[in-house]
Design a protein around this motif. Sequence first.
Motif, PDB file in Angstrom:
ATOM      1  N   SER A 223      -0.777  86.529 145.684  1.00 47.23           N
ATOM      2  CA  SER A 223       0.418  85.993 146.269  1.00 47.23           C
ATOM      3  C   SER A 223       1.918  87.189 146.372  1.00 47.23           C
ATOM      4  O   SER A 223       1.358  87.527 146.141  1.00 47.23           O
ATOM      5  CB  SER A 223       1.074  84.553 145.133  1.00 47.23           C
ATOM      6  OG  SER A 223       1.828  85.485 143.805  1.00 47.23           O
ATOM      7  N   ASP A 224       2.494  86.902 147.295  1.00 43.35           N
ATOM      8  CA  ASP A 224       3.748  87.232 147.664  1.00 43.35           C
ATOM      9  C   ASP A 224       5.075  87.151 146.568  1.00 43.35           C
ATOM     10  O   ASP A 224       5.339  87.938 146.674  1.00 43.35           O
ATOM     11  CB  ASP A 224       3.950  85.707 149.020  1.00 43.35           C
ATOM     12  CG  ASP A 224       3.489  85.944 150.088  1.00 43.35           C
ATOM     13  OD1 ASP A 224       2.777  86.905 150.605  1.00 43.35           O
ATOM     14  OD2 ASP A 224       3.787  85.200 151.102  1.00 43.35           O
TER      15      ASP A 224
ATOM     16  N   VAL B 286      -1.816  93.838 146.366  1.00 44.60           N
ATOM     17  CA  VAL B 286      -1.357  92.267 145.443  1.00 44.60           C
ATOM     18  C   VAL B 286      -1.098  91.228 146.560  1.00 44.60           C
ATOM     19  O   VAL B 286      -1.494  89.911 145.879  1.00 44.60           O
ATOM     20  CB  VAL B 286      -0.007  92.602 144.634  1.00 44.60           C
ATOM     21  CG1 VAL B 286       0.026  90.979 143.999  1.00 44.60           C
ATOM     22  CG2 VAL B 286      -0.249  93.870 143.530  1.00 44.60           C
ATOM     23  N   ARG B 287      -0.626  91.004 147.611  1.00 45.16           N
ATOM     24  CA  ARG B 287      -0.588  90.690 148.213  1.00 45.16           C
ATOM     25  C   ARG B 287      -1.669  89.981 149.298  1.00 45.16           C
ATOM     26  O   ARG B 287      -1.772  88.462 149.336  1.00 45.16           O
ATOM     27  CB  ARG B 287       0.132  90.783 150.052  1.00 45.16           C
ATOM     28  CG  ARG B 287       1.584  89.474 150.389  1.00 45.16           C
ATOM     29  CD  ARG B 287       1.937  89.863 151.959  1.00 45.16           C
ATOM     30  NE  ARG B 287       3.086  90.439 151.435  1.00 45.16           N
ATOM     31  CZ  ARG B 287       4.031  91.197 151.169  1.00 45.16           C
ATOM     32  NH1 ARG B 287       3.313  92.657 151.396  1.00 45.16           N
ATOM     33  NH2 ARG B 287       5.177  91.507 150.558  1.00 45.16           N
ATOM     34  N   ARG B 288      -2.671  91.040 149.687  1.00 45.68           N
ATOM     35  CA  ARG B 288      -4.362  90.655 149.857  1.00 45.68           C
ATOM     36  C   ARG B 288      -4.848  90.015 149.195  1.00 45.68           C
ATOM     37  O   ARG B 288      -5.427  88.800 149.104  1.00 45.68           O
ATOM     38  CB  ARG B 288      -4.944  91.268 150.268  1.00 45.68           C
ATOM     39  CG  ARG B 288      -6.142  91.109 150.642  1.00 45.68           C
ATOM     40  CD  ARG B 288      -6.064  90.663 152.294  1.00 45.68           C
ATOM     41  NE  ARG B 288      -7.970  90.572 152.049  1.00 45.68           N
ATOM     42  CZ  ARG B 288      -8.798  89.642 151.981  1.00 45.68           C
ATOM     43  NH1 ARG B 288      -8.285  89.037 151.335  1.00 45.68           N
ATOM     44  NH2 ARG B 288      -9.476  90.192 152.303  1.00 45.68           N
TER      45      ARG B 288
ATOM     46  N   ARG C 205       6.594  94.733 144.221  1.00 48.60           N
ATOM     47  CA  ARG C 205       7.725  95.543 144.883  1.00 48.60           C
ATOM     48  C   ARG C 205       9.316  96.469 144.333  1.00 48.60           C
ATOM     49  O   ARG C 205       9.620  97.865 144.384  1.00 48.60           O
ATOM     50  CB  ARG C 205       7.611  95.344 146.630  1.00 48.60           C
ATOM     51  CG  ARG C 205       7.982  95.678 147.368  1.00 48.60           C
ATOM     52  CD  ARG C 205       8.568  95.547 148.306  1.00 48.60           C
ATOM     53  NE  ARG C 205       9.772  94.157 148.715  1.00 48.60           N
ATOM     54  CZ  ARG C 205       9.011  93.137 148.447  1.00 48.60           C
ATOM     55  NH1 ARG C 205       7.264  92.826 148.897  1.00 48.60           N
ATOM     56  NH2 ARG C 205       9.361  91.735 148.263  1.00 48.60           N
TER      57      ARG C 205
ATOM     58  N   ARG D 269       4.186  87.411 143.469  1.00 48.37           N
ATOM     59  CA  ARG D 269       3.326  89.065 142.843  1.00 48.37           C
ATOM     60  C   ARG D 269       3.909  89.637 143.420  1.00 48.37           C
ATOM     61  O   ARG D 269       4.037  90.644 143.111  1.00 48.37           O
ATOM     62  CB  ARG D 269       2.031  88.587 141.964  1.00 48.37           C
ATOM     63  CG  ARG D 269       1.893  89.850 141.139  1.00 48.37           C
ATOM     64  CD  ARG D 269       0.493  89.181 140.867  1.00 48.37           C
ATOM     65  NE  ARG D 269       0.064  88.334 140.278  1.00 48.37           N
ATOM     66  CZ  ARG D 269      -0.964  88.026 139.532  1.00 48.37           C
ATOM     67  NH1 ARG D 269      -1.756  88.800 139.360  1.00 48.37           N
ATOM     68  NH2 ARG D 269      -0.786  86.973 138.303  1.00 48.37           N
ATOM     69  N   ALA D 270       3.533  89.859 144.848  1.00 46.94           N
ATOM     70  CA  ALA D 270       3.636  91.299 146.022  1.00 46.94           C
ATOM     71  C   ALA D 270       5.274  91.904 145.479  1.00 46.94           C
ATOM     72  O   ALA D 270       5.457  92.487 145.387  1.00 46.94           O
ATOM     73  CB  ALA D 270       3.194  91.235 146.980  1.00 46.94           C
ATOM     74  N   GLY D 271       6.118  90.157 145.803  1.00 44.53           N
ATOM     75  CA  GLY D 271       6.978  90.823 145.740  1.00 44.53           C
ATOM     76  C   GLY D 271       7.496  91.520 144.557  1.00 44.53           C
ATOM     77  O   GLY D 271       9.001  92.807 144.445  1.00 44.53           O
TER      78      GLY D 271
ATOM     79  N   THR E 286       1.550  96.872 147.253  1.00 42.46           N
ATOM     80  CA  THR E 286       2.004  95.316 147.421  1.00 42.46           C
ATOM     81  C   THR E 286       1.339  95.151 148.267  1.00 42.46           C
ATOM     82  O   THR E 286       0.656  93.481 148.532  1.00 42.46           O
ATOM     83  CB  THR E 286       3.712  95.485 148.313  1.00 42.46           C
ATOM     84  OG1 THR E 286       4.454  96.493 147.223  1.00 42.46           O
ATOM     85  CG2 THR E 286       3.980  94.178 148.749  1.00 42.46           C
ATOM     86  N   ALA E 287       0.314  95.811 149.713  1.00 44.57           N
ATOM     87  CA  ALA E 287       0.044  94.990 150.431  1.00 44.57           C
ATOM     88  C   ALA E 287      -1.868  94.734 149.865  1.00 44.57           C
ATOM     89  O   ALA E 287      -1.778  93.830 150.183  1.00 44.57           O
ATOM     90  CB  ALA E 287      -0.480  96.736 151.181  1.00 44.57           C
TER      91      ALA E 287
ATOM     92  N   THR F   9      -4.790  91.460 139.195  1.00 41.88           N
ATOM     93  CA  THR F   9      -4.626  91.057 140.412  1.00 41.88           C
ATOM     94  C   THR F   9      -6.397  91.243 140.444  1.00 41.88           C
ATOM     95  O   THR F   9      -7.121  90.575 141.884  1.00 41.88           O
ATOM     96  CB  THR F   9      -3.636  91.529 141.359  1.00 41.88           C
ATOM     97  OG1 THR F   9      -2.037  91.335 141.540  1.00 41.88           O
ATOM     98  CG2 THR F   9      -4.291  90.661 143.218  1.00 41.88           C
TER      99      THR F   9
END
Length: 242
Positions: A98-99, A93-95, A106, A101-103, A90-91, A167
């Motif tokens: 986007s939030d 993909v967030r980095r 997760r 996609r990270a969600g 998750t970290a 990503t």
Amino acid sequence: MTTATLTRTSAQRRDLGALTGVLYVLFFVASLVIAGALGPSGTVTPYSSDAEVQAYRLKDPATLENLFRILGLLQGLSALALLAFVPCLTAFVRRYGSDARAGMVRALATVAGALLLLSASTTWVLAQISSKAELSTYRAVSDLSFITGAGPAIAALGVAVFLVAATGRASHALPAWVTWSGMVIGVASVLSMSSLVVEGGSVFIPVGRFLGFVWFVALSVLLWRRGGRTDDLTGSTTPRYL
């Protein structure tokens, strides 16, 4: 405690978190090795006939019961290690993504871990009923254990792998071979869902699972080598601006 000590402690924790991806693979592979070494000869699937299933479970009931207990333990530990690795995915993909996609990553990886944990739990239940239950009951529990740990879990995790790899490719944050292989694994994993309707779809299960194991080990080691950080996993020392 000094600031330097706090920094070193934090880095050590991140290192351990990154290596849970390797533990996920090691525990599961250990369960397969033990199954091959200790289990009765042959194998059964939801597509096996009643006669084949009955012969398998009555061949050596005591050994089979012990085997199911060990499988439940090791695959349960594998599921917990996967769930512990979810924050690393998750970290990353967030980095670099986007939030949103990270969600998604997760949620999908958590569902996959939960399904694998359910599969391990029902495998342990098989040890309790084994040769004692009616064949229909045994088959229902056995099929539940198989299906939760196969198609749905592999497909959910495969989509997460695809998103992580895509990503990494778009941001050039991962080596090319990791990104391309991750996307191929993701597609094969989704195709494993076809095993729910046709027996031939089962061929995608080992493709998604075992190639996925190699991918997870590679990504986990990349994260570990950077102290658990998600910045610059390509090995390049050139600053990257995103």
